[in-house]
Design an enzyme around this catalytic site. Structure first.
Site, PDB file in Angstrom:
ATOM      1  N   SER A 143       0.835  -1.195   0.000  1.00 28.59           N
ATOM      2  CA  SER A 143       0.000   0.000   0.000  1.00 28.59           C
ATOM      3  C   SER A 143       0.874   1.252   0.000  1.00 28.59           C
ATOM      4  O   SER A 143       1.720   1.411  -0.880  1.00 28.59           O
ATOM      5  CB  SER A 143      -0.957  -0.043   1.196  1.00 28.59           C
ATOM      6  OG  SER A 143      -1.992   0.900   1.056  1.00 28.59           O
ATOM      7  N   GLU A 237      -9.761  -3.309  -6.249  1.00 29.82           N
ATOM      8  CA  GLU A 237      -9.293  -2.244  -5.367  1.00 29.82           C
ATOM      9  C   GLU A 237      -9.233  -0.908  -6.086  1.00 29.82           C
ATOM     10  O   GLU A 237      -8.923  -0.828  -7.278  1.00 29.82           O
ATOM     11  CB  GLU A 237      -7.941  -2.585  -4.759  1.00 29.82           C
ATOM     12  CG  GLU A 237      -6.823  -2.924  -5.718  1.00 29.82           C
ATOM     13  CD  GLU A 237      -5.500  -3.106  -4.960  1.00 29.82           C
ATOM     14  OE1 GLU A 237      -5.101  -2.186  -4.220  1.00 29.82           O
ATOM     15  OE2 GLU A 237      -4.883  -4.168  -5.101  1.00 29.82           O
ATOM     16  N   HIS A 267      -7.455  -5.166  -1.864  1.00 33.05           N
ATOM     17  CA  HIS A 267      -6.215  -4.468  -1.535  1.00 33.05           C
ATOM     18  C   HIS A 267      -5.378  -5.289  -0.556  1.00 33.05           C
ATOM     19  O   HIS A 267      -5.862  -5.743   0.479  1.00 33.05           O
ATOM     20  CB  HIS A 267      -6.590  -3.119  -0.917  1.00 33.05           C
ATOM     21  CG  HIS A 267      -5.461  -2.193  -0.657  1.00 33.05           C
ATOM     22  ND1 HIS A 267      -4.670  -1.667  -1.655  1.00 33.05           N
ATOM     23  CD2 HIS A 267      -4.983  -1.673   0.506  1.00 33.05           C
ATOM     24  CE1 HIS A 267      -3.777  -0.861  -1.120  1.00 33.05           C
ATOM     25  NE2 HIS A 267      -3.937  -0.849   0.191  1.00 33.05           N
TER      26      HIS A 267
END
Length: 304
Positions: A143, A237, A267
């Site tokens: 991320s 995502e 995600h």
């Protein structure tokens, strides 16, 4: 994984309560509770430090070779820590039979951009100063940590430092301009985020700073000279286009890049390695990629 299993995972993630936190401290405490799984068996975990910042040092019990991974955790540059990512980082360490250092870089809003980049660059520089060979180092992150890994490589390039062997990126947040089409087309399909969530993280991290700056949005930067990259994402995502556009930009700039997108997954689905078959496959792919990259970088060192 069957369609039913994907449905069950999606339902599980959607069942997590969505709360409008009054303070950053409340958001951090909630994130800490959600991601409280320990590192897996087969690795040792020690408190350490790197470049003046706390770090978790994770090492496989059957470690092979002298490679090291510098891991940068996710959390929108606002929440998260090496502890919240000890399970994922530890499982990568266990499968790769390596050593990993997970950096506790400074978080926003107390320490906005570019504090995280400065900390990660300093950590990479110190690994080199401690004697780690560039060919034996890899960066990894998920991320925001995935975007930070690329930003760190860009900062290292500008500082004239040698490149590591490779970087592995799980669902990287790499475009803080939020201009990828998936920010709209995956709205509602993403079981974790909506656009306002990501805008909130960006506001804390960047404030009034330019979101198109190279180390803020590396998907828009010149990536020439970066080492081989592995980029993984799930198709469901909001940040899917961050991964796709980052990989495309890397390829256009002559970087050896591999992109893999798993259909119907969310995600950083790699967190689900204990229950989702594809998560384990993704980690195994990352391990194979790192092994090849380290071998290639070591061979190049011998030739030069």
């Amino acid at each position: 994984m069957s369609r039913r299993q994907r449905h069950d995972l999606d339902a599980l993630l959607r069942s997590a309560p969505k709360t409008a936190y009054a303070t950053v401290e409340e958001a951090r405490a909630s994130f800490d509770r959600m991601f409280d799984a320990p590192a897996p068996d087969g690795v040792t975990v020690r408190e350490g430090a790197l470049a003046g910042r706390p770090a978790l040092e994770i090492e496989a019990g059957d470690r092979a070779g002298d490679t090291v991974v510098l891991y940068l955790h996710g959390g929108g540059y606002v929440v998260g820590s090496p502890r919240t990512h000890a399970a994922l980082a530890g499982e990568l360490t266990r499968r790769a039979r390596t050593r990993l250092v997970s950096l506790d870089y400074r978080l926003a809003p107390e320490h906005p951009f570019p504090a995280a980049v400065e900390d990660a660059l300093a950590a990479y520089r110190e690994l080199l100063e401690r004697g780690a060979r560039p060919a034996g180092i890899a960066l990894a992150g998920d991320s925001a940590g995935g975007g930070l890994a690329i930003a760190t490589l860009l900062a290292a390039r500008e500082a004239g430092l040698p490149m590591p062997a490779a970087a592995v990126l799980f669902s990287p947040w790499a475009d803080l301009t939020l201009t990828g089409d998936s920010m709209e087309t995956k709205q509602g399909l993403d079981p974790i985020f909506d656009r306002s969530d990501i805008e909130g993280y960006r506001a804390h991290y960047l404030g009034a700073r330019d979101p198109s700056a190279p180390t803020a949005s590396p998907a828009l930067a010149d990536l020439t000279g970066l080492p081989p990259l592995l980029v993984q994402a799930g198709s469901n995502e909001l940040l899917l286009d961050d991964a796709v556009r980052l990989a495309a930009r890397a390829a256009a700039d002559g970087v050896d890049v591999t992109l893999r997108v798993w259909g119907g997954l969310p995600h950083v689905f790699q967190h689900q390695y204990g229950s989702v078959e594809e998560a384990g496959q993704a980690l195994d792919d990352a391990v194979s990629f790192l092994s090849r990259a380290h071998a290639a970088a070591a061979a190049e060192d011998l030739v030069s």
